[in-house]
Design a protein around this motif. Structure first.
Motif, PDB file in Angstrom:
ATOM      1  N   GLU A 199      -6.754  17.632   0.755  1.00 47.83           N
ATOM      2  CA  GLU A 199      -8.085  17.122   1.079  1.00 47.83           C
ATOM      3  C   GLU A 199      -8.022  15.953   2.063  1.00 47.83           C
ATOM      4  OE1 GLU A 199      -6.397  14.634  -2.092  1.00 47.83           O
ATOM      5  OE2 GLU A 199      -6.530  16.790  -1.724  1.00 47.83           O
ATOM      6  N   ALA A 200      -6.855  15.281   2.157  1.00 48.06           N
ATOM      7  CA  ALA A 200      -6.739  14.134   3.060  1.00 48.06           C
ATOM      8  C   ALA A 200      -6.806  14.544   4.511  1.00 48.06           C
ATOM      9  CB  ALA A 200      -5.429  13.382   2.776  1.00 48.06           C
ATOM     10  N   ALA A 201      -6.550  15.822   4.777  1.00 50.27           N
ATOM     11  CA  ALA A 201      -6.583  16.285   6.162  1.00 50.27           C
ATOM     12  C   ALA A 201      -7.986  16.691   6.595  1.00 50.27           C
ATOM     13  CB  ALA A 201      -5.615  17.476   6.319  1.00 50.27           C
ATOM     14  N   ARG A 243      -1.606   8.148  -0.372  1.00 51.79           N
ATOM     15  CA  ARG A 243      -2.369   8.378   0.861  1.00 51.79           C
ATOM     16  C   ARG A 243      -1.926   7.422   1.963  1.00 51.79           C
ATOM     17  NH1 ARG A 243      -7.255  11.291   0.203  1.00 51.79           N
ATOM     18  NH2 ARG A 243      -7.552  11.978  -1.954  1.00 51.79           N
ATOM     19  N   ALA A 244      -1.703   6.162   1.590  1.00 54.32           N
ATOM     20  CA  ALA A 244      -1.232   5.196   2.576  1.00 54.32           C
ATOM     21  C   ALA A 244       0.165   5.576   3.067  1.00 54.32           C
ATOM     22  CB  ALA A 244      -1.233   3.791   1.972  1.00 54.32           C
ATOM     23  N   LYS A 245       0.987   6.012   2.156  1.00 49.00           N
ATOM     24  CA  LYS A 245       2.340   6.437   2.526  1.00 49.00           C
ATOM     25  C   LYS A 245       2.283   7.635   3.459  1.00 49.00           C
ATOM     26  CE  LYS A 245       6.606   8.068   0.286  1.00 49.00           C
ATOM     27  NZ  LYS A 245       7.265   8.240  -1.027  1.00 49.00           N
ATOM     28  N   ALA A 303       0.828  -1.211   0.000  1.00 46.40           N
ATOM     29  CA  ALA A 303       0.000   0.000   0.000  1.00 46.40           C
ATOM     30  C   ALA A 303       0.861   1.258   0.000  1.00 46.40           C
ATOM     31  CB  ALA A 303      -0.942  -0.009   1.195  1.00 46.40           C
ATOM     32  N   VAL A 304       1.876   1.318   0.847  1.00 43.87           N
ATOM     33  CA  VAL A 304       2.679   2.545   0.931  1.00 43.87           C
ATOM     34  C   VAL A 304       3.517   2.750  -0.320  1.00 43.87           C
ATOM     35  CG1 VAL A 304       2.740   2.491   3.450  1.00 43.87           C
ATOM     36  CG2 VAL A 304       4.593   1.431   2.157  1.00 43.87           C
ATOM     37  N   ALA A 337       5.550  17.439   1.934  1.00 45.09           N
ATOM     38  CA  ALA A 337       5.267  17.512   0.500  1.00 45.09           C
ATOM     39  C   ALA A 337       3.990  16.753   0.161  1.00 45.09           C
ATOM     40  CB  ALA A 337       6.448  16.962  -0.287  1.00 45.09           C
ATOM     41  N   LEU A 338       3.781  15.607   0.795  1.00 46.20           N
ATOM     42  CA  LEU A 338       2.550  14.845   0.566  1.00 46.20           C
ATOM     43  C   LEU A 338       1.337  15.603   1.083  1.00 46.20           C
ATOM     44  CD1 LEU A 338       3.786  11.253   1.497  1.00 46.20           C
ATOM     45  CD2 LEU A 338       3.015  12.011  -0.763  1.00 46.20           C
ATOM     46  N   GLU A 339       1.484  16.291   2.194  1.00 50.52           N
ATOM     47  CA  GLU A 339       0.367  17.068   2.740  1.00 50.52           C
ATOM     48  C   GLU A 339       0.006  18.230   1.821  1.00 50.52           C
ATOM     49  OE1 GLU A 339       1.039  16.235   7.524  1.00 50.52           O
ATOM     50  OE2 GLU A 339       1.950  17.984   6.573  1.00 50.52           O
TER      51      GLU A 339
END
Length: 378
Positions: free
Chosen positions: A375-377, A129-131, A123-124, A368-370
């Motif tokens: 929207e994931a937050a 998102r998983a990462k 997954a990661v 960087a992923l954030e």
């Protein structure tokens, strides 16, 4: 969005739509101006020095434009726009916590009740998102597991590749954790190991450690992790004077177990930032050198605090235990989380590989992923 903006000499006062009011100094605003002459548009790095800003900088005019702040600086006559959201994120006109030993925002301390956070290898590697969730767990809790990985030597290097780079040391790019006939380090025996942080004799210490399981059929050899920040908070609650002693005086650490290697450092067991925030815990009885930086009349009290801190760390109520299966790994923030293992017998086999990496790589990748997945937050 801003409602109003006023100025008086070198101070700008703004009121947001929610009624919150905050102040900014003219010199601070000018130093942090977002225009392309002040900051490079590509990377945001500052293009001027503090000496390029007039010492008598003040505010000539302020107004709200489209909900944002417009400021004209004098004597330059320079006009700059500051987004309202940026101002809210960087407001410094507020009461600041002063209690020594507090943790930074976003950190969650824990004890044995914590269910180990983790993620799946596939997954990661496949899902950002998983990462992101896996890296966020390391940032928040100081450790996380990774399951379902390949059972092959050097797979741990692929774990480090997910967020940064391996930090090579005198142990090499990675090291073996299994029984040896003539070990250079107690980690290479079947003995149980007290919870500890790794390499406290380095300056700086490796920020992260990865341990990856290739074989684990021996009886015992469970992994245990302890939140050093929670342990420090317990010590502060139970013995404030002892906490102050461990935070206020340097301990010494040394390692010289290999030819051509003699590593030494002088840092406190509990390290605080100047404003009292917890920065790091260093605890490793095997690598402690004689303590010589504590005043004579405080040495006995220091040792009492040291003993109490060790007892808290060894308390079963503090540790989260789990047994790694082949293809599983875990990562720990080596500036915060202590790791241990139970002893294991000669029957069967236990083979782990370990390596080090730096926290800034993980935190950079997470940030960087954030930015890429806001929207994931939500």
């Amino acid at each position: 969005m801003l409602r109003t903006a006023t100025h008086s000499g070198p101070v700008v006062t703004v009121t947001f739509d929610d009624g919150a009011t905050t102040r900014f100094h003219a010199i601070w605003l000018r130093d942090n101006a977002l225009d392309p002459e002040t900051r490079a548009p590509g990377n945001g790095q500052r293009l001027i020095t503090i000496g390029d800003i007039p010492a008598d900088t003040t505010v000539g005019n302020t107004r709200v434009v489209g909900g944002d702040l417009e400021v004209t600086f004098q004597p330059e006559g320079k006009t700059v726009i500051f987004p309202a959201g940026w101002l809210a994120d960087h407001a410094y006109d507020r009461d600041r916590p002063k209690d020594a030993g507090r943790t930074a925002p976003g950190l969650t301390t824990w004890d044995s009740a914590l269910a180990p956070p983790g993620a799946d290898w596939n997954a990661v590697h496949a899902d950002p998102r998983a990462k992101r969730g896996w890296l966020a767990a390391v940032a928040e809790f100081g450790f996380a597991r990774l399951t379902g990985g390949p059972v092959e030597p050097e797979a741990l290097l692929r774990v480090a590749d997910l967020f940064g780079y391996v930090r090579e040391t005198n142990y090499g790019r990675y090291f073996e954790v299994r029984t040896e006939v003539n070990p250079t380090n107690l980690a290479y025996t079947g003995l149980g190991l007290q919870a500890h942080t790794d390499n406290p004799y380095r300056d700086p210490v490796p920020g992260l450690q990865i341990l990856y399981c290739l074989e684990n059929s021996a009886e015992g050899g469970d992994s245990i992790v302890v939140d050093g920040f929670r342990a420090a908070q317990r010590l502060r609650a139970e013995n404030p004077e002892g906490f102050a002693l461990l935070a206020g005086h340097p301990a010494r650490f040394e390692y010289s177990g290999s030819d051509g290697v003699c590593l030494r450092s002088r840092r406190p067991m509990i390290e605080l930032a100047p404003d009292g925030e917890l920065v790091a815990v260093r605890f490793n009885n095997r690598s402690s050198a004689p303590f010589v930086d504590i005043p004579f009349d405080r040495m006995e009290a220091y040792y009492q605090a040291y003993r109490q801190f060790a007892a808290i760390i060894d308390d079963p109520a503090m540790g989260v235990a789990f047994k790694l299966e082949p293809g599983e790994s875990f990562i720990v923030d080596n500036t915060r989380v202590l790791h241990a293992r139970t002893g294991y017998s000669g029957a069967g086999s236990r083979w782990l590989q370990g390596c080090y990496a730096d926290r800034d790589g993980l935190l950079s990748t997470l940030a960087a992923l954030e930015l890429a997945q806001p929207e994931a937050a939500e």
